[in-house]
Design a protein around this motif. Structure first.
Motif, PDB file in Angstrom:
ATOM      1  N   CYS A  60       1.310  -0.986  -0.037  1.00  0.00           N
ATOM      2  CA  CYS A  60       0.291   0.113  -0.198  1.00  0.00           C
ATOM      3  C   CYS A  60       1.418   1.189   0.066  1.00  0.00           C
ATOM      4  O   CYS A  60       1.549   1.067   0.812  1.00  0.00           O
ATOM      5  CB  CYS A  60      -0.925   0.328   1.532  1.00  0.00           C
ATOM      6  SG  CYS A  60      -2.055   1.205   1.370  1.00  0.00           S
ATOM      7  N   SER A  61       0.603   1.960  -1.144  1.00  0.00           N
ATOM      8  CA  SER A  61       1.280   3.951  -0.630  1.00  0.00           C
ATOM      9  C   SER A  61       0.961   4.714   0.342  1.00  0.00           C
ATOM     10  O   SER A  61       1.514   5.554   0.264  1.00  0.00           O
ATOM     11  CB  SER A  61       0.864   4.693  -2.222  1.00  0.00           C
ATOM     12  OG  SER A  61      -0.291   3.712  -2.736  1.00  0.00           O
ATOM     13  N   GLY A  62      -0.373   4.238   1.212  1.00  0.00           N
ATOM     14  CA  GLY A  62      -0.726   4.893   2.263  1.00  0.00           C
ATOM     15  C   GLY A  62       0.104   4.851   3.879  1.00  0.00           C
ATOM     16  O   GLY A  62       1.151   4.097   3.419  1.00  0.00           O
ATOM     17  N   PRO A  67      -4.387  -1.508   5.658  1.00  0.00           N
ATOM     18  CA  PRO A  67      -4.317  -1.399   3.512  1.00  0.00           C
ATOM     19  C   PRO A  67      -5.215   0.098   3.417  1.00  0.00           C
ATOM     20  O   PRO A  67      -6.474  -0.171   4.038  1.00  0.00           O
ATOM     21  CB  PRO A  67      -4.346  -2.565   3.082  1.00  0.00           C
ATOM     22  CG  PRO A  67      -4.337  -3.690   4.013  1.00  0.00           C
ATOM     23  CD  PRO A  67      -4.460  -3.210   5.415  1.00  0.00           C
ATOM     24  N   CYS A  68      -4.849   1.246   2.684  1.00  0.00           N
ATOM     25  CA  CYS A  68      -5.751   2.163   2.493  1.00  0.00           C
ATOM     26  C   CYS A  68      -7.225   1.922   1.960  1.00  0.00           C
ATOM     27  O   CYS A  68      -8.077   2.663   1.773  1.00  0.00           O
ATOM     28  CB  CYS A  68      -4.761   3.380   2.182  1.00  0.00           C
ATOM     29  SG  CYS A  68      -4.922   3.266   0.418  1.00  0.00           S
ATOM     30  N   GLU A  69      -6.964   0.729   0.574  1.00  0.00           N
ATOM     31  CA  GLU A  69      -7.972   0.924  -0.011  1.00  0.00           C
ATOM     32  C   GLU A  69      -7.964   1.458  -1.230  1.00  0.00           C
ATOM     33  O   GLU A  69      -9.356   1.358  -1.701  1.00  0.00           O
ATOM     34  CB  GLU A  69      -9.543  -0.137   0.571  1.00  0.00           C
ATOM     35  CG  GLU A  69      -9.266  -1.357   2.081  1.00  0.00           C
ATOM     36  CD  GLU A  69      -8.857  -2.328   1.381  1.00  0.00           C
ATOM     37  OE1 GLU A  69      -8.814  -2.316  -0.376  1.00  0.00           O
ATOM     38  OE2 GLU A  69      -8.713  -2.872   2.244  1.00  0.00           O
ATOM     39  N   GLN A  70      -7.611   2.546  -1.013  1.00  0.00           N
ATOM     40  CA  GLN A  70      -7.934   4.046  -1.895  1.00  0.00           C
ATOM     41  C   GLN A  70      -7.385   3.837  -3.090  1.00  0.00           C
ATOM     42  O   GLN A  70      -6.570   3.651  -4.449  1.00  0.00           O
ATOM     43  CB  GLN A  70      -7.783   5.191  -0.950  1.00  0.00           C
ATOM     44  CG  GLN A  70      -8.717   4.746  -0.177  1.00  0.00           C
ATOM     45  CD  GLN A  70      -9.894   5.245  -0.247  1.00  0.00           C
ATOM     46  OE1 GLN A  70     -10.860   5.788  -1.793  1.00  0.00           O
ATOM     47  NE2 GLN A  70     -11.048   4.441   0.352  1.00  0.00           N
ATOM     48  N   CYS A  71      -5.518   3.956  -2.779  1.00  0.00           N
ATOM     49  CA  CYS A  71      -4.323   3.630  -3.666  1.00  0.00           C
ATOM     50  C   CYS A  71      -4.288   2.041  -4.539  1.00  0.00           C
ATOM     51  O   CYS A  71      -5.292   1.317  -4.785  1.00  0.00           O
ATOM     52  CB  CYS A  71      -2.956   3.829  -3.072  1.00  0.00           C
ATOM     53  SG  CYS A  71      -2.944   1.651  -2.156  1.00  0.00           S
ATOM     54  N   CYS A  74      -3.532  -1.001  -3.482  1.00  0.00           N
ATOM     55  CA  CYS A  74      -4.226  -1.330  -2.682  1.00  0.00           C
ATOM     56  C   CYS A  74      -5.628  -2.160  -3.919  1.00  0.00           C
ATOM     57  O   CYS A  74      -6.121  -3.016  -3.324  1.00  0.00           O
ATOM     58  CB  CYS A  74      -5.872  -0.138  -1.917  1.00  0.00           C
ATOM     59  SG  CYS A  74      -4.467  -0.342  -0.366  1.00  0.00           S
TER      60      CYS A  74
HETATM   61 ZN    ZN Z   1      -3.402   1.595  -0.337  1.00  0.00          ZN
END
Ligand code: ZN
Length: 404
Positions: A60-62, A67-71, A74
């Motif tokens: 994840c890049s957050g 896990p941010c589930e946005q990037c 993810c």
């Molecule tokens: Zn992420």
């Protein structure tokens, strides 16, 4: 079961193990993540689930603890198809007629099964990570992580990540690496590439070489509290009473709790107790029916009955060592029976009984008839119970009577 999607991505959630999950996330965010972790614990407590969640966090890049589930990473890793994520599990040997190095072809020959297993894991991180393949003679083929697979990992680990900042390798049942595979793997552990992270899981850490173990940070996962399991089962659609009992009988294993929740656990529990009673008395009239009932049910895999038998003997040990405290008993409601057995057979050898149950399972796996295996088990269990305490006769009778 597990009809309702429980997370945003629609998969069965990771249950409990919060201390470990936080510890992993915090070391990552503090820049102290190890390159190799060994997640150790009994079956069904979530080693793969925790490893996969942490693998997604590594990608994840957050910067959160989940896990941010946005990037983008993810979004892609949700299907476990991220180019920087590789999941390895033991494979049965596959014979190819003209190849000199048969077993290294396993991954190619089984690509469909591997893809199906990974798909199952995306929906359910507690899905089995061993591919069952019957060998020509009918027994289940030995499952191994072979050197070919490890060589391929070593090669891939040396390459830069494609997309994420890191490359993650999840190696399930790492103990199934054979000697040469462990040797090869040791090389990458000695000098891990900067972006390479290895998450190994095992139920049998003693099967791993000390040199491999010593280069991994050991992460012990313990059986889950029954409350956590009961809650997760209930949330996935299991009726409350069944969820509670299954959780209590599961020994802290998600896998076992779900198997139990699928069938009538109370009925099976009664069968286990009947079989023990028939064994204790070596009653030739009751034993055949009790043995039939124990393994005859359709609703559980055979090993569940054996697991329950072993849990009963574990309860005897717990009860004997823990004075009046009964809270640790998995046979909770059958407390009177546990006490009755203990007062009737004060010298009961629970460890030997558990071994006898394992041997019985072994007999069946080797093709002995159920009658032979279970009668042998009954005789062994009678021996393990030891001599009946003559002075305690009356209390045993009353226990038997109350559960007749
Ligand atoms: Zn992420």
């Amino acid at each position: 079961m597990a009809k309702k999607p429980l997370t945003k991505s629609g998969s069965f959630p990771v249950i409990g193990q919060m201390r470990i999950r936080r510890l992993l996330a915090q070391s990552l965010r503090a820049g102290r993540a190890a390159h190799a972790y060994l997640l150790v614990g009994p079956g069904g407590v979530g080693k793969t689930a925790v490893a996969l969640e942490f693998a997604r966090l590594l990608l994840c890049s957050g910067d959160g603890d989940q896990p941010c589930e946005q990037c983008d990473d993810c979004r892609i890793s949700r299907t476990l198809q991220h180019p920087d994520l590789r999941i390895v599990f033991p494979l049965p040997a596959v014979k190819k007629s003209s190849s000199s190095d048969d077993d290294d072809n396993a991954a190619d020959a089984l690509s469909e099964e591997i893809a199906a297993t990974i798909t199952r894991l995306t929906r359910d991180p507690y899905a089995a990570t061993e591919i069952e393949k019957k060998s020509a003679v009918g027994s289940t083929a030995l499952q191994l992580i072979k050197i070919g697979e490890i060589r391929s990992i070593l090669h891939s680990a040396m390459l830069k990540p494609y997309q994420a900042a890191r490359k993650v390798f999840v190696i399930c049942h790492a103990d199934t690496m054979n000697d040469s595979a462990q040797n090869a793997f040791l090389k990458v552990l000695e000098e891990p590439p900067e972006a390479g992270y290895f998450l190994l899981t095992t139920e049998r850490e003693q099967m791993l070489r000390p040199t491999v173990r010593s280069r991994c940070q050991r992460i012990p996962l313990f059986p889950l509290p029954a409350e956590d399991l009961a809650k997760a089962l209930a949330e996935s659609g299991v009726e409350d009473a069944a969820a509670n009992l299954s959780a209590q009988l599961s020994g802290g294993s998600v896998t076992r709790a779900r198997e139990l929740a699928k069938g009538d656990v109370r009925a099976l529990q009664a069968c286990v107790i009947d079989f023990l009673k028939a064994s204790a008395t070596c009653d030739p009239f009751k034993l055949p029916a009790a043995a039939d009932a124990l393994l005859g049910g359709e609703s559980f895999p055979q090993h569940v009955a054996f697991d329950l038998l072993k849990l009963f003997f574990r309860d005897l040990s717990v009860r004997r060592s823990a004075s009046a405290q009964a809270s640790g008993l998995t046979f909770g409601e059958s407390e009177a029976i546990v006490d009755g057995v203990l007062s009737a057979f004060p010298d009961v050898d629970s460890d030997a009984a558990a071994r006898a149950v394992d041997e019985c399972a072994g007999h069946l796996a080797r093709g002995y008839t159920e009658t032979f295996a279970l009668y042998t088990l009954a005789i062994r269990l009678r021996e393990c119970l030891g001599p009946r305490a003559s002075t305690k006769h009356s209390s045993t009778r009353s226990t038997h009577a109350s559960h007749a």
